[in-house]
Design a protein around this motif. Structure first.
Motif, PDB file in Angstrom:
ATOM      1  N   GLN A   1      -6.876   3.550 -29.726  1.00 20.32           N
ATOM      2  CA  GLN A   1      -7.904   3.919 -30.705  1.00 20.32           C
ATOM      3  C   GLN A   1      -8.137   2.794 -31.712  1.00 20.32           C
ATOM      4  O   GLN A   1      -9.287   2.430 -32.007  1.00 20.32           O
ATOM      5  CB  GLN A   1      -7.450   5.191 -31.418  1.00 20.32           C
ATOM      6  N   LEU A   2      -7.052   2.228 -32.242  1.00 26.48           N
ATOM      7  CA  LEU A   2      -7.173   1.154 -33.242  1.00 26.48           C
ATOM      8  C   LEU A   2      -7.838  -0.080 -32.636  1.00 26.48           C
ATOM      9  O   LEU A   2      -8.701  -0.710 -33.257  1.00 26.48           O
ATOM     10  CB  LEU A   2      -5.792   0.799 -33.806  1.00 26.48           C
ATOM     11  N   ASP A   3      -7.444  -0.419 -31.415  1.00 26.47           N
ATOM     12  CA  ASP A   3      -8.033  -1.584 -30.754  1.00 26.47           C
ATOM     13  C   ASP A   3      -9.497  -1.352 -30.386  1.00 26.47           C
ATOM     14  O   ASP A   3     -10.291  -2.293 -30.369  1.00 26.47           O
ATOM     15  CB  ASP A   3      -7.245  -1.929 -29.484  1.00 26.47           C
TER      16      ASP A   3
ATOM     17  N   ALA B   1      -2.864   6.002 -14.427  1.00 27.43           N
ATOM     18  CA  ALA B   1      -2.419   4.606 -14.449  1.00 27.43           C
ATOM     19  C   ALA B   1      -1.845   4.285 -15.822  1.00 27.43           C
ATOM     20  O   ALA B   1      -2.363   4.760 -16.834  1.00 27.43           O
ATOM     21  CB  ALA B   1      -3.605   3.695 -14.153  1.00 27.43           C
ATOM     22  N   PRO B   2      -0.752   3.509 -15.874  1.00 27.34           N
ATOM     23  CA  PRO B   2      -0.174   3.186 -17.190  1.00 27.34           C
ATOM     24  C   PRO B   2      -1.134   2.346 -18.032  1.00 27.34           C
ATOM     25  O   PRO B   2      -1.861   1.510 -17.493  1.00 27.34           O
ATOM     26  CB  PRO B   2       1.087   2.383 -16.852  1.00 27.34           C
ATOM     27  N   SER B   3      -1.156   2.600 -19.335  1.00 22.75           N
ATOM     28  CA  SER B   3      -1.957   1.765 -20.242  1.00 22.75           C
ATOM     29  C   SER B   3      -1.388   1.932 -21.643  1.00 22.75           C
ATOM     30  O   SER B   3      -0.457   2.712 -21.845  1.00 22.75           O
ATOM     31  CB  SER B   3      -3.433   2.162 -20.201  1.00 22.75           C
ATOM     32  N   LYS B   4      -1.963   1.228 -22.629  1.00 25.10           N
ATOM     33  CA  LYS B   4      -1.400   1.317 -23.983  1.00 25.10           C
ATOM     34  C   LYS B   4      -1.560   2.731 -24.517  1.00 25.10           C
ATOM     35  O   LYS B   4      -2.412   3.489 -24.043  1.00 25.10           O
ATOM     36  CB  LYS B   4      -1.998   0.265 -24.911  1.00 25.10           C
ATOM     37  N   ASN B   5      -0.729   3.113 -25.483  1.00 28.62           N
ATOM     38  CA  ASN B   5      -0.760   4.499 -25.950  1.00 28.62           C
ATOM     39  C   ASN B   5      -2.047   4.788 -26.725  1.00 28.62           C
ATOM     40  O   ASN B   5      -2.809   3.904 -27.093  1.00 28.62           O
ATOM     41  CB  ASN B   5       0.513   4.872 -26.727  1.00 28.62           C
ATOM     42  N   GLN B   6      -2.290   6.097 -26.967  1.00 28.20           N
ATOM     43  CA  GLN B   6      -3.561   6.529 -27.541  1.00 28.20           C
ATOM     44  C   GLN B   6      -3.790   5.968 -28.946  1.00 28.20           C
ATOM     45  O   GLN B   6      -4.939   5.715 -29.323  1.00 28.20           O
ATOM     46  CB  GLN B   6      -3.625   8.053 -27.565  1.00 28.20           C
TER      47      GLN B   6
ATOM     48  N   GLU C   1      -6.297   8.430 -24.628  1.00 29.82           N
ATOM     49  CA  GLU C   1      -5.006   8.844 -24.069  1.00 29.82           C
ATOM     50  C   GLU C   1      -5.187   8.936 -22.545  1.00 29.82           C
ATOM     51  O   GLU C   1      -6.133   9.583 -22.078  1.00 29.82           O
ATOM     52  CB  GLU C   1      -4.618  10.184 -24.709  1.00 29.82           C
ATOM     53  N   PRO C   2      -4.292   8.288 -21.773  1.00 33.48           N
ATOM     54  CA  PRO C   2      -4.511   8.153 -20.328  1.00 33.48           C
ATOM     55  C   PRO C   2      -4.697   9.476 -19.566  1.00 33.48           C
ATOM     56  O   PRO C   2      -5.559   9.557 -18.685  1.00 33.48           O
ATOM     57  CB  PRO C   2      -3.254   7.419 -19.857  1.00 33.48           C
ATOM     58  N   TYR C   3      -3.923  10.516 -19.871  1.00 30.39           N
ATOM     59  CA  TYR C   3      -4.090  11.782 -19.145  1.00 30.39           C
ATOM     60  C   TYR C   3      -5.451  12.416 -19.432  1.00 30.39           C
ATOM     61  O   TYR C   3      -6.110  12.944 -18.549  1.00 30.39           O
ATOM     62  CB  TYR C   3      -2.997  12.785 -19.533  1.00 30.39           C
ATOM     63  N   ASN C   4      -5.844  12.392 -20.688  1.00 27.83           N
ATOM     64  CA  ASN C   4      -7.138  12.982 -21.036  1.00 27.83           C
ATOM     65  C   ASN C   4      -8.280  12.183 -20.408  1.00 27.83           C
ATOM     66  O   ASN C   4      -9.270  12.758 -19.970  1.00 27.83           O
ATOM     67  CB  ASN C   4      -7.298  13.074 -22.550  1.00 27.83           C
ATOM     68  N   ARG C   5      -8.118  10.873 -20.364  1.00 29.14           N
ATOM     69  CA  ARG C   5      -9.160  10.048 -19.732  1.00 29.14           C
ATOM     70  C   ARG C   5      -9.278  10.378 -18.249  1.00 29.14           C
ATOM     71  O   ARG C   5     -10.379  10.461 -17.704  1.00 29.14           O
ATOM     72  CB  ARG C   5      -8.851   8.570 -19.950  1.00 29.14           C
ATOM     73  N   LEU C   6      -8.127  10.586 -17.608  1.00 33.52           N
ATOM     74  CA  LEU C   6      -8.137  10.960 -16.193  1.00 33.52           C
ATOM     75  C   LEU C   6      -8.773  12.348 -16.021  1.00 33.52           C
ATOM     76  O   LEU C   6      -9.583  12.561 -15.099  1.00 33.52           O
ATOM     77  CB  LEU C   6      -6.704  10.953 -15.644  1.00 33.52           C
TER      78      LEU C   6
END
Ligand code: NAD
Length: 336
Positions: A291-293, A282-287, A132-137
């Motif tokens: 995860q699946l990818d 930064a925008p990216s695919k949803n969590q 998830e982008p916020y958690n990654r940041l």
């Protein structure tokens, strides 16, 4: 071709969050369904264009072995069923994605890791926040010391639980709020610090006259000490609404509220006395798609997932220590 997933257990999380998000995946696709309810197989089979040849009941689950379209089995069952269905999937020669909590004991986690290793297949736990982008940041900022070296992490996770469900039935859930929602606080302290706790203290507060809490805990608060000196204080609850964490360093804090929902995350930072109102990653695919990818890409590239079975095991080790600390009224030292 994309990596094929079979979903086991067509309940709320599988059908509302996971299955719709294959549409946003680049490398993963839904190819098979396992359910004890023929009507669900029919309905979701039609919705996702999955033929009857790729529908399974729990009785013929082991036949997935003979279906080469299935690369991964994603276990989305009540917690106490995770170990059995993950191990049987590995024995059928499949990679496994298993929901959190990985299982209901350290011993079960170890058996799952052993079964996947023996089969030469990957095992990943559904810790979606890591994609998830916020958690990654937040992880990046915390570990880089953006607000100074981390000293304190606080985290609260809870929701008022409705009665009459498997989450409140210990044989199926393995425990109460900690197993279900408090695990988000625990997991966050580990991913934000990048460390493993060395000691655990916990106290429980459960109103046993509340019929929801006959067999599982409501609230449990825990304090974790980490090797670098970070202290984490966490609240897990089945009777109040919160979802947040805060990383406090020597120069300020990083605040996430809500921290781990399906959507709608928000981050604020205070550094050297100045509060930034809203920080955007930064925008990216949803969590969910992320995860699946991720597991699909690990399979294609021969790499290890960032949240393998060992991550689920690490959380269960701390969960067992939290329960032991609360029961025995003392601090538990974690041994390596
Ligand atoms: P749910 O009750 O909605 O679904 C559970 C499914 O298991 C149902 O389809 C049910 O029919 C099936 N099932 C099979 N045998 C059963 C039995 N003996 N008793 C009860 N149900 C049985 O639950 P859910 O919310 O979808 O949770 C499933 C798993 O997913 C849990 O491990 C939970 O922790 C996890 N989960 C993860 C997230 C997340 O954000 N990662 C969110 C919700 C749930």
């Amino acid at each position: 071709r994309p990596i094929g997933y079979a979903i086991v257990g067509l309940g709320s999380y599988a059908t509302r969050q996971i299955m719709p998000n294959f549409a946003g995946c680049d490398h993963a696709r839904l190819v098979a369904l396992v359910s004890g309810t023929p009507e669900k197989l029919q309905r979701y089979g039609e919705q996702y264009n999955i033929p009857a040849t790729h529908h399974y009941s729990y009785a013929d689950y082991d036949r997935i072995r003979n279906n080469p379209d299935i690369d991964v089995v994603y276990v989305v069952l009540p917690n106490s069923m995770h170990a059995e269905y993950s191990i049987r999937a590995a024995q059928a020669g499949k990679h496994v994605m298993c929901e959190k909590p990985m299982a209901i004991s350290v011993a079960e986690c170890q058996a799952m890791i052993g079964a996947s290793r023996k089969a030469g297949k990957l095992l990943m736990i559904g810790y979606r926040s890591r994609f998830e982008p916020y958690n990654r940041l937040a992880i990046d900022l915390a570990r880089r010391g953006h607000v100074g070296p981390t000293r304190i992490i606080t985290s609260e996770h809870g929701f008022p639980i409705k009665p009459n469900q498997w989450r409140l039935d210990r044989p199926l859930s393995g425990g109460g709020s900690l197993m279900d929602i408090g695990i988000y606080s625990l997991n966050a302290t580990r991913y934000l610090s990048g460390e493993e706790p060395v000691s655990v203290s916990a106290i429980e507060a459960t109103d046993r006259s509340d019929r929801r809490f006959r067999t599982v805990e409501d609230r449990i608060s825990f304090l974790l000490r980490f090797p670098s000196g970070i202290e984490a204080t966490c609240v897990s609850s089945y009777s109040s609404a919160h979802n947040a964490y805060r990383v406090v360093g020597t120069q300020g804090w990083i605040d996430m509220e809500p921290a781990t929902p399906y959507e709608g995350h928000a981050m604020r930072i205070r550094k050297d006395g100045v509060v930034s109102p809203r920080v955007l990653p930064a925008p990216s695919k949803n969590q969910f798609a992320g995860q699946l990818d991720h597991l699909a890409e690990c399979i294609m590239n021969g790499t290890t997932p960032i949240v393998p079975g060992e991550e689920g095991l690490a959380d269960l080790r701390v969960i067992e220590a939290i329960y032991r600390s609360a029961a025995e009224g003392r601090t538990i030292a974690m041994t390596a």
